[in-house]
Design a protein around this motif. Structure first.
Motif, PDB file in Angstrom:
ATOM      1  N   GLU B  25      -5.927 126.937 -10.049  1.00  0.00           N
ATOM      2  CA  GLU B  25      -6.281 126.066 -11.189  1.00  0.00           C
ATOM      3  C   GLU B  25      -7.529 126.600 -11.902  1.00  0.00           C
ATOM      4  O   GLU B  25      -7.591 126.600 -13.135  1.00  0.00           O
ATOM      5  CB  GLU B  25      -6.575 124.628 -10.709  1.00  0.00           C
ATOM      6  CG  GLU B  25      -5.396 123.915 -10.055  1.00  0.00           C
ATOM      7  CD  GLU B  25      -4.408 123.314 -11.051  1.00  0.00           C
ATOM      8  OE1 GLU B  25      -4.860 122.820 -12.103  1.00  0.00           O
ATOM      9  OE2 GLU B  25      -3.190 123.362 -10.791  1.00  0.00           O
ATOM     10  N   ARG B  76       1.754 124.327 -17.258  1.00  0.00           N
ATOM     11  CA  ARG B  76       0.960 123.195 -16.757  1.00  0.00           C
ATOM     12  C   ARG B  76       0.635 122.225 -17.892  1.00  0.00           C
ATOM     13  O   ARG B  76       0.858 121.022 -17.777  1.00  0.00           O
ATOM     14  CB  ARG B  76      -0.346 123.694 -16.125  1.00  0.00           C
ATOM     15  CG  ARG B  76      -1.227 122.561 -15.604  1.00  0.00           C
ATOM     16  CD  ARG B  76      -2.527 123.053 -14.975  1.00  0.00           C
ATOM     17  NE  ARG B  76      -3.421 123.684 -15.962  1.00  0.00           N
ATOM     18  CZ  ARG B  76      -4.675 124.054 -15.706  1.00  0.00           C
ATOM     19  NH1 ARG B  76      -5.182 123.893 -14.490  1.00  0.00           N
ATOM     20  NH2 ARG B  76      -5.427 124.611 -16.639  1.00  0.00           N
ATOM     21  N   PHE B  77       0.149 122.762 -19.003  1.00  0.00           N
ATOM     22  CA  PHE B  77      -0.231 121.892 -20.111  1.00  0.00           C
ATOM     23  C   PHE B  77       0.977 121.122 -20.647  1.00  0.00           C
ATOM     24  O   PHE B  77       0.928 119.900 -20.821  1.00  0.00           O
ATOM     25  CB  PHE B  77      -0.887 122.688 -21.250  1.00  0.00           C
ATOM     26  CG  PHE B  77      -1.196 121.821 -22.432  1.00  0.00           C
ATOM     27  CD1 PHE B  77      -2.294 120.970 -22.403  1.00  0.00           C
ATOM     28  CD2 PHE B  77      -0.351 121.785 -23.528  1.00  0.00           C
ATOM     29  CE1 PHE B  77      -2.563 120.118 -23.464  1.00  0.00           C
ATOM     30  CE2 PHE B  77      -0.607 120.931 -24.594  1.00  0.00           C
ATOM     31  CZ  PHE B  77      -1.714 120.102 -24.562  1.00  0.00           C
ATOM     32  N   THR B  79       3.899 120.463 -19.296  1.00  0.00           N
ATOM     33  CA  THR B  79       4.461 119.525 -18.324  1.00  0.00           C
ATOM     34  C   THR B  79       3.636 118.245 -18.280  1.00  0.00           C
ATOM     35  O   THR B  79       4.174 117.130 -18.302  1.00  0.00           O
ATOM     36  CB  THR B  79       4.502 120.185 -16.920  1.00  0.00           C
ATOM     37  OG1 THR B  79       5.239 121.400 -17.023  1.00  0.00           O
ATOM     38  CG2 THR B  79       5.144 119.269 -15.894  1.00  0.00           C
ATOM     39  N   GLU B  80       2.317 118.398 -18.277  1.00  0.00           N
ATOM     40  CA  GLU B  80       1.451 117.224 -18.198  1.00  0.00           C
ATOM     41  C   GLU B  80       1.464 116.438 -19.512  1.00  0.00           C
ATOM     42  O   GLU B  80       1.397 115.215 -19.505  1.00  0.00           O
ATOM     43  CB  GLU B  80       0.024 117.654 -17.799  1.00  0.00           C
ATOM     44  CG  GLU B  80       0.016 118.169 -16.357  1.00  0.00           C
ATOM     45  CD  GLU B  80      -1.339 118.690 -15.863  1.00  0.00           C
ATOM     46  OE1 GLU B  80      -1.354 119.292 -14.771  1.00  0.00           O
ATOM     47  OE2 GLU B  80      -2.358 118.493 -16.558  1.00  0.00           O
ATOM     48  N   PHE B  81       1.565 117.158 -20.628  1.00  0.00           N
ATOM     49  CA  PHE B  81       1.632 116.482 -21.932  1.00  0.00           C
ATOM     50  C   PHE B  81       2.897 115.629 -22.018  1.00  0.00           C
ATOM     51  O   PHE B  81       2.851 114.460 -22.423  1.00  0.00           O
ATOM     52  CB  PHE B  81       1.610 117.531 -23.055  1.00  0.00           C
ATOM     53  CG  PHE B  81       1.480 116.955 -24.441  1.00  0.00           C
ATOM     54  CD1 PHE B  81       0.234 116.788 -25.024  1.00  0.00           C
ATOM     55  CD2 PHE B  81       2.604 116.568 -25.158  1.00  0.00           C
ATOM     56  CE1 PHE B  81       0.098 116.247 -26.299  1.00  0.00           C
ATOM     57  CE2 PHE B  81       2.487 116.025 -26.430  1.00  0.00           C
ATOM     58  CZ  PHE B  81       1.233 115.856 -27.006  1.00  0.00           C
ATOM     59  N   ALA B  83       4.671 114.507 -19.491  1.00  0.00           N
ATOM     60  CA  ALA B  83       4.601 113.427 -18.494  1.00  0.00           C
ATOM     61  C   ALA B  83       3.754 112.259 -19.005  1.00  0.00           C
ATOM     62  O   ALA B  83       4.000 111.097 -18.662  1.00  0.00           O
ATOM     63  CB  ALA B  83       4.028 113.969 -17.182  1.00  0.00           C
ATOM     64  N   ALA B  84       2.752 112.567 -19.841  1.00  0.00           N
ATOM     65  CA  ALA B  84       1.863 111.515 -20.345  1.00  0.00           C
ATOM     66  C   ALA B  84       2.474 110.751 -21.512  1.00  0.00           C
ATOM     67  O   ALA B  84       2.143 109.588 -21.733  1.00  0.00           O
ATOM     68  CB  ALA B  84       0.523 112.133 -20.778  1.00  0.00           C
ATOM     69  N   ILE B 110      -5.324 114.163 -26.153  1.00  0.00           N
ATOM     70  CA  ILE B 110      -5.021 115.288 -25.242  1.00  0.00           C
ATOM     71  C   ILE B 110      -5.272 116.621 -25.956  1.00  0.00           C
ATOM     72  O   ILE B 110      -5.830 117.552 -25.381  1.00  0.00           O
ATOM     73  CB  ILE B 110      -3.566 115.213 -24.702  1.00  0.00           C
ATOM     74  CG1 ILE B 110      -3.355 113.916 -23.902  1.00  0.00           C
ATOM     75  CG2 ILE B 110      -3.247 116.429 -23.823  1.00  0.00           C
ATOM     76  CD1 ILE B 110      -1.900 113.648 -23.495  1.00  0.00           C
ATOM     77  N   ARG B 114      -8.001 119.078 -24.343  1.00  0.00           N
ATOM     78  CA  ARG B 114      -7.483 120.306 -23.718  1.00  0.00           C
ATOM     79  C   ARG B 114      -7.173 121.370 -24.763  1.00  0.00           C
ATOM     80  O   ARG B 114      -6.193 122.120 -24.652  1.00  0.00           O
ATOM     81  CB  ARG B 114      -6.252 119.935 -22.879  1.00  0.00           C
ATOM     82  CG  ARG B 114      -6.616 118.919 -21.803  1.00  0.00           C
ATOM     83  CD  ARG B 114      -5.442 118.491 -20.978  1.00  0.00           C
ATOM     84  NE  ARG B 114      -4.902 119.588 -20.186  1.00  0.00           N
ATOM     85  CZ  ARG B 114      -3.964 119.429 -19.253  1.00  0.00           C
ATOM     86  NH1 ARG B 114      -3.468 118.229 -18.998  1.00  0.00           N
ATOM     87  NH2 ARG B 114      -3.502 120.467 -18.588  1.00  0.00           N
ATOM     88  N   GLU B 117      -6.227 124.981 -23.932  1.00  0.00           N
ATOM     89  CA  GLU B 117      -4.946 125.176 -23.246  1.00  0.00           C
ATOM     90  C   GLU B 117      -3.754 125.186 -24.186  1.00  0.00           C
ATOM     91  O   GLU B 117      -2.649 125.569 -23.796  1.00  0.00           O
ATOM     92  CB  GLU B 117      -4.727 124.076 -22.209  1.00  0.00           C
ATOM     93  CG  GLU B 117      -5.598 124.228 -21.004  1.00  0.00           C
ATOM     94  CD  GLU B 117      -5.401 123.038 -20.089  1.00  0.00           C
ATOM     95  OE1 GLU B 117      -4.399 123.021 -19.358  1.00  0.00           O
ATOM     96  OE2 GLU B 117      -6.242 122.118 -20.129  1.00  0.00           O
TER      97      GLU B 117
END
Lengths: 207, 207
Positions: B25, B76-77, B79-81, B83-84, B110, B114, B117
């Protein structure tokens, strides 16, 4: 009877006079295509020379390096874009509604016709020197300011009721800039259909 | 009395277990910052290793090459975006208006938090392999589709009257994506003011 020898001479002289600027434009066109397709970093001076059909040394006669070519491409595009749009945005004989309608159409048409020259994002930010970046930003700013002033003018005259002229200008230009990322002439929508829908969306934002 | 030897042992084991993912990370975070500041091409594996404070060989233990790191950052970015945002956009207990309002806020927050990213534009298009690009595009598409479906839903319920759900989605996402290019926390507008104005503009487009 045509004096052929004189004609040949005239053509030869014209060619030698034009060769410089014409070749310079051809190098810029080929470079814009290559930078767009492969990225700035992945394109060599040799690739560009090959695409134009000249030697690398002829190339260096016109441009010092790759950065110099990129700068010429960006400056040409931005200068012509501003020359095509700003006088219309400032035209006192047209209403703000007419000026914005024409701006939307020109923005989308030029962005589509000259897609490879836009060279957006990192290549410009990272590959140009600070002085060159400043010049590009000043041209972008001239366009942005003309759009904002047309929106302000329309608000003052009661044609528009935008949230905030500065932020609305950003939102409108970003949405228009986005089109080149997804619009393809062979898609389901014609260019005029796209222009029609974006014009409608822009006037929803403005009213 | 605390059994210190056991504690030390537990900590040591925890460290060896965590070191991998934690370091991974940290490498991704440092890389995102460097790619953002200098560009993907201008950043070396050595630069990244130096920023994290590890050797290049430790680095190669976690990632095969720079492309592999870029892919990990993007995945990562995105996927998390997704998911949110996507669960909120699909939440049947909220009205389309509420869902879109929350999407605008999350998108802008976000993107600001970020920023590095996001790594938009050419680095991703040119530096990732086709399989990696496909994965990123699929995640973008999942978000786009969820926004479009919320707009469609709102239109069906009479809350919205958008021009065309597909085109409206493009226009809205492009205008939201544009904010990260100019918004700075130390500017004249607070983040909440920007979110407020964009929310208002988005609902002008939708109604």
């Amino acid at each position: 009877m045509i004096d052929t020898s004189a004609t040949v001479l005239t053509v030869a002289r014209k060619r030698s006079l034009d060769e410089g600027p014409v070749l310079r434009e051809a190098i810029m066109d080929a470079s814009a295509d290559l930078f767009y397709e492969r990225g700035f970093g992945a394109t060599s001076i040799r690739d560009i020379a090959d695409a134009v059909g000249i030697s690398s040394s002829t190339m260096y006669h016109h441009f010092t390096n790759k950065q110099d070519i990129l700068h010429a491409c960006v400056a040409r595009f931005m200068t012509e874009f501003v020359a095509a749009t700003v006088p219309i945005l400032k035209d006192p004989t047209r209403s703000p509604t007419e000026r914005v309608r024409e701006m939307v159409r020109l923005h989308l048409e030029i962005s589509d016709d000259r897609r490879s020259e836009l060279l957006v994002g990192n290549p410009i930010r990272h590959a140009l020197n600070p002085e060159q970046q400043k010049e590009g930003i000043a041209l972008q700013q001239a366009y942005h300011d003309a759009v904002r002033d047309a929106i302000r003018d329309g608000t003052a005259r009661g044609e528009f009721a935008a949230v905030d002229p500065e932020i609305t200008t950003m939102a409108v230009l970003d949405m228009l800039n986005g089109v080149r990322e997804w619009y393809r002439a062979d898609g389901t929508l014609s260019r005029d259909e796209v222009i029609g829908m974006y014009t409608e969306i822009v006037f929803k934002v403005l009213r």
